[in-house]
Design a protein around this motif. Sequence first.
Motif, mmCIF file in Angstrom:
data_model
loop_
_atom_site.group_PDB
_atom_site.id
_atom_site.type_symbol
_atom_site.label_atom_id
_atom_site.label_comp_id
_atom_site.label_asym_id
_atom_site.label_seq_id
_atom_site.Cartn_x
_atom_site.Cartn_y
_atom_site.Cartn_z
ATOM 1 N N CYS A 291 34.264 49.138 -0.724
ATOM 2 C CA CYS A 291 35.686 48.859 -0.764
ATOM 3 C C CYS A 291 36.396 49.766 -1.781
ATOM 4 O O CYS A 291 37.493 50.276 -1.524
ATOM 5 C CB CYS A 291 35.897 47.389 -1.114
ATOM 6 S SG CYS A 291 37.547 46.778 -0.734
ATOM 7 N N ALA A 292 35.765 49.989 -2.922
ATOM 8 C CA ALA A 292 36.348 50.865 -3.945
ATOM 9 C C ALA A 292 36.471 52.292 -3.440
ATOM 10 O O ALA A 292 37.493 52.967 -3.647
ATOM 11 C CB ALA A 292 35.494 50.815 -5.208
ATOM 12 N N SER B 299 39.265 52.656 -0.945
ATOM 13 C CA SER B 299 40.604 52.580 -1.526
ATOM 14 C C SER B 299 41.030 53.874 -2.216
ATOM 15 O O SER B 299 42.226 54.161 -2.313
ATOM 16 C CB SER B 299 40.668 51.418 -2.529
ATOM 17 O OG SER B 299 39.931 51.711 -3.708
ATOM 18 N N TYR C 44 40.798 44.925 -1.954
ATOM 19 C CA TYR C 44 41.245 45.675 -3.131
ATOM 20 C C TYR C 44 42.751 45.494 -3.272
ATOM 21 O O TYR C 44 43.445 45.140 -2.307
ATOM 22 C CB TYR C 44 40.860 47.152 -3.047
ATOM 23 C CG TYR C 44 41.611 47.954 -2.002
ATOM 24 C CD1 TYR C 44 42.839 48.548 -2.289
ATOM 25 C CD2 TYR C 44 41.087 48.126 -0.730
ATOM 26 C CE1 TYR C 44 43.524 49.292 -1.335
ATOM 27 C CE2 TYR C 44 41.753 48.865 0.237
ATOM 28 C CZ TYR C 44 42.974 49.442 -0.071
ATOM 29 O OH TYR C 44 43.647 50.170 0.876
ATOM 30 N N PRO D 117 45.382 51.183 -6.043
ATOM 31 C CA PRO D 117 44.251 50.267 -6.288
ATOM 32 C C PRO D 117 43.804 50.230 -7.749
ATOM 33 O O PRO D 117 43.609 51.264 -8.378
ATOM 34 C CB PRO D 117 43.148 50.844 -5.399
ATOM 35 C CG PRO D 117 43.850 51.658 -4.371
ATOM 36 C CD PRO D 117 45.064 52.208 -5.043
ATOM 37 N N ALA E 140 38.649 46.256 -6.995
ATOM 38 C CA ALA E 140 37.989 46.036 -5.706
ATOM 39 C C ALA E 140 36.994 44.894 -5.871
ATOM 40 O O ALA E 140 36.333 44.778 -6.913
ATOM 41 C CB ALA E 140 37.271 47.297 -5.241
#
Length: 639
Positions: free
Chosen positions: A465-466, A469, A564, A570, A573
């Motif tokens: 997810c990080a 983003s 996130y 962002p 996350a």
Amino acid sequence: MKRSPKDTATSARRIGRRALVVGGLQAGVVGMLGWRMRQMQVEQADQFRLLAEENRINMRLIAPARGLIYDRNGRILAENAQNYRIVIVREDAGDVDQTIAKLKQLIYLDEGELERALREMERRSPFVPVTLSDQRAWDDIATVAVNAPALPGITPDVGLTRNYPLGPDFAHVVGYVGPVSDYDLEKNPDPDPLLQIPKFQIGKTGVEAKQEHRLRGEAGSKRIEVNAAGRVMRELGRDEGIPGADLQLTVDQGLQNFVQARLELGLSASAVVMNPQNGDLLAIGSAPSFDPNKFVRGISSADYGELTGNKYRPLANKAVQGAYPPGSTFKMMVTMAALEAGEIRPDETIWCGGYTKLGRRRFHCWKRGGHGHVNLKESLQQSCDVYYYELAQRVGIDRIAETARKFGFGQHFDLPMSAVSSGVMPDKNWKMESYGQSWRVGDSLNAAIGQGYVLATPLQLAVMCARLSTGTAIEPRLIKSVDGVETEIRGGEPLGFDQANLDLVRGGMYAVSNTLRGTGYRSRIDVDGKLMAGKSGTSQVRSVVVRNEDVPWEERDHALFVCYAPYEAPEVAVGVVVEHGGGGSSAAAPVARDILLYALHGGLPPLESYPSSQRQMIKELHDKLPLRREMAGPERSRA
């Protein structure tokens, strides 16, 4: 008969010669003795003086102070507390049983602790001190010190023992220390002499174990004077040695406490919170947890049995050890692979009638009646399985696996934690090597919805997810600094994907959380500037489709959610897995949303962050969370 003068003279000469020989021998012996005495007293005086000194003065090791562990804000996570104890040296004690009997007349000794000490004495060399009893009151130490002349070989001592002031909150991250065991000594053929110190503690799990070389320090020594009976008379001097390095972790104490408290409301769950800009792991939660202080001096059989017999596995760090089918959270990977390969256009629609037929087998969508015509954004928003069955057949497993690995699936992250799992990101070669079988199209369809052979940890979900983003290959980091020196931030280079494709996937995740038909809409954030993008997932643990309510807990589906925020810039996350929680949107999404909001606000979020219809429920939830109101003190230094 009268002797003749001649015989008398001959006899006299013989006696004289004998006298000369005897006298010469006596003179030689005396001379040799004199020479040896001169050699010992003059030429070898220093050597014999040293030997005499060694008979009177003993050297003993002193355990160094173990390095402290702090959170990112300088709050103490692992500290050293004073521990008053009574030790015995077998070779100095003479009759051990008699000496211990005298000691028992002065202070109380636990029989179980005493039996363990006696067994340890049998295994150790006679000159190695063994702890008879620790965690003693000062009055007991004073009593033993006053009666020292009558207790040969027994010495009151003060040492340091590990203490974890935040208890279960960081049990799976920091880990714990414990006394050196025979297994620990056998692992190292040339063990550090420190390991022979009575009740010396070393890291067993977590950061304590993985950073043992930094935290342990180097031994000091002390010189003590003993009398002819071996009793310690006085301490002549000491060198405290070099204390271990202090470690500062990237985790935040307040956020970690909230994560643990929030997860504990379920039965068994885990979560990882990560800064997508620098890779800092802000929280790593696994529930249920346990009190690491129980392991420091040796946990009881009853307590250990209770932990190992718990079906919710409190000793396992599910956040990095638990590998689960990622379910629909994996659909972003299939989407990226298809977009990069040019196999799908954003506006192209695929018909979902509720299933895809492959040969004589049907692969069903979670929505029995189907979703109708769906495009890329709608496929993520509504999590349409049929859409991804089609993409998997177009793209193929090898390209999907190649894309997923760039986002962290199937990768081992080098973190100082116990048993970090690599998960499984299968491809054709993997199946042939693992099972000796060829990859089938049906395997690709299962993988497309995060089932089949695909396995991922909550850590990998957060990393995925990080990276989505930011579009960078950021690496997770747990050690922020060592003795104040910042550690390296790794992996900030671009992943190499088309920015437009990344934006399309992010847009789909935004629709999941912020549009009416999104699977995560009920768990949305209702405040501008902090809107989140997310994706729910539900992974089956059984092949037969049955309602979760109709089966035992351990046969229910796992619930997952990744997210996130803020969407435009962002900062945080999150990856959450609720074991056997049922649906990802109902069980995992609310947990992930709450954790995300706490991280963004740096504390309990205002109720205005939630949809108005949920605010009373959220207030009641916050009120019953067992949060720590007290905070550990500011960062301390050895200087």
